[in-house]
Design a protein around this motif. Structure first.
Motif, PDB file in Angstrom:
ATOM      1  N   LEU A  29       5.533  -0.737   1.788  1.00  0.00           N
ATOM      2  CA  LEU A  29       4.209  -1.136   2.275  1.00  0.00           C
ATOM      3  C   LEU A  29       3.718  -0.009   3.167  1.00  0.00           C
ATOM      4  O   LEU A  29       3.892  -0.029   4.388  1.00  0.00           O
ATOM      5  N   THR A  30       3.097   0.999   2.549  1.00  0.00           N
ATOM      6  CA  THR A  30       2.853   2.258   3.258  1.00  0.00           C
ATOM      7  C   THR A  30       1.552   2.287   4.049  1.00  0.00           C
ATOM      8  O   THR A  30       1.399   3.104   4.957  1.00  0.00           O
ATOM      9  N   GLY A  31       0.570   1.458   3.679  1.00  0.00           N
ATOM     10  CA  GLY A  31      -0.737   1.518   4.330  1.00  0.00           C
ATOM     11  C   GLY A  31      -1.514   2.775   3.994  1.00  0.00           C
ATOM     12  O   GLY A  31      -2.447   3.146   4.706  1.00  0.00           O
ATOM     13  N   VAL A  32      -1.160   3.441   2.888  1.00  0.00           N
ATOM     14  CA  VAL A  32      -1.790   4.700   2.488  1.00  0.00           C
ATOM     15  C   VAL A  32      -2.647   4.464   1.251  1.00  0.00           C
ATOM     16  O   VAL A  32      -2.201   3.832   0.294  1.00  0.00           O
ATOM     17  N   PHE A  33      -3.883   4.965   1.274  1.00  0.00           N
ATOM     18  CA  PHE A  33      -4.746   4.878   0.104  1.00  0.00           C
ATOM     19  C   PHE A  33      -5.225   6.270  -0.278  1.00  0.00           C
ATOM     20  O   PHE A  33      -5.109   7.223   0.498  1.00  0.00           O
ATOM     21  N   ARG A  34      -5.761   6.378  -1.480  1.00  0.00           N
ATOM     22  CA  ARG A  34      -6.081   7.693  -2.055  1.00  0.00           C
ATOM     23  C   ARG A  34      -7.460   7.704  -2.688  1.00  0.00           C
ATOM     24  O   ARG A  34      -7.879   6.739  -3.343  1.00  0.00           O
ATOM     25  N   HIS A  91       2.036   7.949  -6.109  1.00  0.00           N
ATOM     26  CA  HIS A  91       0.860   7.855  -5.258  1.00  0.00           C
ATOM     27  C   HIS A  91       1.172   7.105  -3.965  1.00  0.00           C
ATOM     28  O   HIS A  91       2.042   6.230  -3.924  1.00  0.00           O
ATOM     29  N   CYS A  92       0.430   7.474  -2.912  1.00  0.00           N
ATOM     30  CA  CYS A  92       0.369   6.684  -1.667  1.00  0.00           C
ATOM     31  C   CYS A  92       1.732   6.501  -0.998  1.00  0.00           C
ATOM     32  O   CYS A  92       2.066   5.417  -0.516  1.00  0.00           O
ATOM     33  N   GLN A  93       2.501   7.579  -0.951  1.00  0.00           N
ATOM     34  CA  GLN A  93       3.787   7.546  -0.265  1.00  0.00           C
ATOM     35  C   GLN A  93       3.586   7.513   1.247  1.00  0.00           C
ATOM     36  O   GLN A  93       2.556   7.946   1.756  1.00  0.00           O
ATOM     37  N   PRO A  94       4.579   7.017   2.004  1.00  0.00           N
ATOM     38  CA  PRO A  94       4.401   6.917   3.458  1.00  0.00           C
ATOM     39  C   PRO A  94       4.327   8.286   4.118  1.00  0.00           C
ATOM     40  O   PRO A  94       4.883   9.267   3.615  1.00  0.00           O
ATOM     41  N   PHE A  95       3.651   8.339   5.257  1.00  0.00           N
ATOM     42  CA  PHE A  95       3.656   9.538   6.079  1.00  0.00           C
ATOM     43  C   PHE A  95       4.899   9.502   6.959  1.00  0.00           C
ATOM     44  O   PHE A  95       5.179   8.488   7.596  1.00  0.00           O
ATOM     45  N   PRO A  96       5.670  10.588   7.012  1.00  0.00           N
ATOM     46  CA  PRO A  96       6.903  10.559   7.803  1.00  0.00           C
ATOM     47  C   PRO A  96       6.631  10.381   9.289  1.00  0.00           C
ATOM     48  O   PRO A  96       5.778  11.064   9.857  1.00  0.00           O
ATOM     49  N   ARG A  97       7.339   9.452   9.908  1.00  0.00           N
ATOM     50  CA  ARG A  97       7.162   9.180  11.334  1.00  0.00           C
ATOM     51  C   ARG A  97       7.932  10.175  12.200  1.00  0.00           C
ATOM     52  O   ARG A  97       7.627  10.332  13.377  1.00  0.00           O
ATOM     53  N   THR A  98       8.964  10.793  11.648  1.00  0.00           N
ATOM     54  CA  THR A  98       9.863  11.619  12.447  1.00  0.00           C
ATOM     55  C   THR A  98       9.506  13.099  12.411  1.00  0.00           C
ATOM     56  O   THR A  98      10.159  13.910  13.063  1.00  0.00           O
ATOM     57  N   VAL A 116      -7.158  13.131  -1.845  1.00  0.00           N
ATOM     58  CA  VAL A 116      -6.905  13.054  -0.410  1.00  0.00           C
ATOM     59  C   VAL A 116      -6.326  11.675  -0.130  1.00  0.00           C
ATOM     60  O   VAL A 116      -6.901  10.663  -0.543  1.00  0.00           O
ATOM     61  N   GLU A 117      -5.171  11.640   0.534  1.00  0.00           N
ATOM     62  CA  GLU A 117      -4.539  10.384   0.912  1.00  0.00           C
ATOM     63  C   GLU A 117      -4.653  10.187   2.414  1.00  0.00           C
ATOM     64  O   GLU A 117      -4.455  11.132   3.190  1.00  0.00           O
ATOM     65  N   PHE A 118      -4.968   8.956   2.816  1.00  0.00           N
ATOM     66  CA  PHE A 118      -5.199   8.621   4.215  1.00  0.00           C
ATOM     67  C   PHE A 118      -4.317   7.445   4.617  1.00  0.00           C
ATOM     68  O   PHE A 118      -4.200   6.461   3.873  1.00  0.00           O
ATOM     69  N   PHE A 119      -3.722   7.532   5.792  1.00  0.00           N
ATOM     70  CA  PHE A 119      -3.038   6.405   6.399  1.00  0.00           C
ATOM     71  C   PHE A 119      -4.118   5.544   7.047  1.00  0.00           C
ATOM     72  O   PHE A 119      -4.961   6.042   7.779  1.00  0.00           O
ATOM     73  N   HIS A 120      -4.094   4.233   6.782  1.00  0.00           N
ATOM     74  CA  HIS A 120      -5.147   3.338   7.268  1.00  0.00           C
ATOM     75  C   HIS A 120      -5.239   3.308   8.792  1.00  0.00           C
ATOM     76  O   HIS A 120      -6.235   2.833   9.356  1.00  0.00           O
ATOM     77  N   LEU A 122      -5.735   5.865  10.487  1.00  0.00           N
ATOM     78  CA  LEU A 122      -6.731   6.878  10.807  1.00  0.00           C
ATOM     79  C   LEU A 122      -8.149   6.409  10.513  1.00  0.00           C
ATOM     80  O   LEU A 122      -9.068   6.585  11.322  1.00  0.00           O
ATOM     81  N   THR A 123      -8.369   5.814   9.349  1.00  0.00           N
ATOM     82  CA  THR A 123      -9.716   5.453   8.918  1.00  0.00           C
ATOM     83  C   THR A 123      -9.638   4.462   7.773  1.00  0.00           C
ATOM     84  O   THR A 123      -8.560   4.150   7.262  1.00  0.00           O
ATOM     85  N   ASP A 124     -10.797   3.957   7.368  1.00  0.00           N
ATOM     86  CA  ASP A 124     -10.883   3.085   6.200  1.00  0.00           C
ATOM     87  C   ASP A 124     -11.608   3.823   5.081  1.00  0.00           C
ATOM     88  O   ASP A 124     -11.823   5.040   5.160  1.00  0.00           O
ATOM     89  N   GLY A 125     -11.982   3.093   4.030  1.00  0.00           N
ATOM     90  CA  GLY A 125     -12.604   3.730   2.880  1.00  0.00           C
ATOM     91  C   GLY A 125     -13.906   4.440   3.198  1.00  0.00           C
ATOM     92  O   GLY A 125     -14.195   5.508   2.645  1.00  0.00           O
ATOM     93  N   GLY A 126     -14.707   3.872   4.095  1.00  0.00           N
ATOM     94  CA  GLY A 126     -15.979   4.500   4.454  1.00  0.00           C
ATOM     95  C   GLY A 126     -15.783   5.847   5.131  1.00  0.00           C
ATOM     96  O   GLY A 126     -16.451   6.836   4.797  1.00  0.00           O
ATOM     97  N   GLY A 127     -14.856   5.907   6.091  1.00  0.00           N
ATOM     98  CA  GLY A 127     -14.579   7.172   6.764  1.00  0.00           C
ATOM     99  C   GLY A 127     -13.919   8.173   5.842  1.00  0.00           C
ATOM    100  O   GLY A 127     -14.203   9.376   5.894  1.00  0.00           O
ATOM    101  N   ALA A 128     -13.029   7.690   4.971  1.00  0.00           N
ATOM    102  CA  ALA A 128     -12.339   8.573   4.036  1.00  0.00           C
ATOM    103  C   ALA A 128     -13.313   9.200   3.050  1.00  0.00           C
ATOM    104  O   ALA A 128     -13.198  10.386   2.702  1.00  0.00           O
TER     105      ALA A 128
END
Length: 425
Positions: A29-34, A91-98, A116-120, A122-128
């Motif tokens: 459950l990565t919270g990442v969209f593309r 697609h939409c792999q997690p961003f590393p926390r470490t 471009v992939e974004f972690f939610h 940071l922003t939603d679809g409108g900002g992305a």
């Protein structure tokens, strides 16, 4: 210095919608969209590098990394441009926390596809989408020498106030909480083996889809949400068990409603539903339910009610003083128990993208991949329109394709020509 209203300050609070993500996201459950753009020719890497450096300078509040505080996570400014990577994995792999200095968005390239992939957080679809349009403007300047920008509406970059959390501005103290919804039915399909997330894209003629929705007296979003509910109803009836409540989550953007330009999260969800104890619904009946719900849930008072509930949790003195090492597992357990129980699936419409000038001929299509769904939800969908085509993307963590097949069957029976673009595992 608190950077909530100053994008060049050292740090920013997470906005109200983002605060839950550090606790609930992980390897699946990565919270990442593309957002993906398919170009007419292979991506020029030198032009993309130059464009990304220029655009990251316009979006300083995107050049942030996630940091752990004592009570909450926060965003710390580091001034770095995004990573540009080969698009070779799922697609939409997690961003590393470490990884120190890791931004919350990245650019991926494969042949003629630029994503471009974004972690939610940071922003939603409108900002992305605002960022992606800006990146494309600069890319075509360097790759094709085009000075007539395809997206002139974003040529000035982010406007003042773009880094503000606007949820708190629409909080109303003393608002009654929304009614508690009964638990929604979930698809009974088995999960795929890891890595589970699978993406399937369909393409339909945009004008015919628009005409079909218009003839039904609805928007495209309402029409496709009703189509998804109709398909889910068939599967629920065939399974013969589970909750009678089938509910689809439909995000809607608040920027246009309030005339604001924040690039942080600023959207909510409508939840059209049907209760099969009432009997079998025709498509027309489902569409009516969807239209009524969308009208009600996008009402000003309903919006303030939902925002006030969400913000009041953040402002609760007890929650505020709990240390993060206790708060995060509690939030995760609460979400896993109550979050997915609210809905059966999700469909999000990013709208129509309309480039102008000669660069419009250099873009063939766009697609949006929603974040990998919770294992209880299993399947979600997103769509976006560029030029003459609308691309509908299903993201799934199950090997069962009944939802996708049913969705395509329903659209083709309504007269739409549906083309399968690709399936990515």
């Amino acid at each position: 210095m608190n950077g909530e209203n100053n994008p060049l300050a050292d740090w920013m609070k997470l906005d109200n919608a983002a605060k839950i993500y550090p606790a609930i996201t992980g390897s699946e459950l990565t919270g990442v969209f593309r957002i993906t753009v398919t170009l007419a020719s292979p991506v020029s890497l030198p032009a993309l590098i130059k464009a990304s450096e220029e655009v990251s300078g316009l979006f300083p509040f995107f050049s942030v990394e996630l940091c752990r505080g004592f009570f909450w996570y926060y965003l710390e400014y580091n001034g770095k441009p995004p990573r540009i990577m080969a698009d070779s994995g799922p697609h939409c792999q997690p961003f590393p926390r470490t990884m120190n200095g890791e931004l919350l968005y990245r650019i991926l390239v494969r042949g003629s596809s630029l994503s471009v992939e974004f972690f939610h957080i940071l922003t939603d679809g409108g900002g992305a989408l605002f960022f992606t349009k800006s990146l494309l403007n600069h890319y075509f300047i360097h790759s094709a020498g085009i000075t007539s920008l395809p997206f002139p509406e974003v040529q000035e970059g982010p406007l003042p106030g773009s880094s503000k959390d606007l949820f708190t501005q629409h909080y109303g103290k003393g608002m009654p909480p929304p009614a508690v919804m009964p638990k929604a039915w979930h698809l009974p399909f088995r999960l795929r083996d890891a890595p589970r997330f699978m993406v399937t894209e369909f393409e339909v003629p945009a004008e015919k889809l628009s005409a079909l929705a218009r003839e039904s007296g609805s928007t495209i979003t309402e029409y496709l949400a009703a189509t998804l509910l109709f398909v889910l109803q068939d599967i629920r009836i065939a399974s013969g068990k589970g909750s009678p409540h089938i509910r689809v989550q439909v995000p809607f953007d608040l920027r246009r409603r309030y005339g604001v330009y924040t690039l942080r999260n600023f959207s909510l969800f409508a939840m059209p539903s049907i209760d099969i104890r009432m009997g079998l619904y025709t498509f027309e009946e489902i569409l009516r339910e969807v239209k009524i719900t969308m009208h009600m849930m996008t009402d000003e008072k309903r919006i303030r009610q939902i925002i006030s509930r969400n913000v009041s949790k953040e402002r609760n003195p007890l929650i505020r003083i709990i240390p993060l090492f206790i708060k995060s597992p509690v939030l995760r357990m609460a979400y896993n128990r109550f979050g997915p129980s609210q809905f059966t699936s999700t469909i999000t419409n990013m709208g129509r993208v309309t480039p102008t000038g000669p660069a419009s001929e250099l873009m063939l299509s766009m697609s949006v991949t929603p974040p990998p769904p919770h294992r209880e939800i299993k399947i979600t969908a997103g769509l976006i329109t560029l030029g003459v085509n609308t691309v509908i993307t299903f993201g799934s963590v199950t090997g069962n394709r009944e939802v996708e097949r049913g969705f395509v069957t329903k659209l083709t029976s309504a007269g739409l020509k549906v083309k399968i673009n690709k399936t990515q595992e």
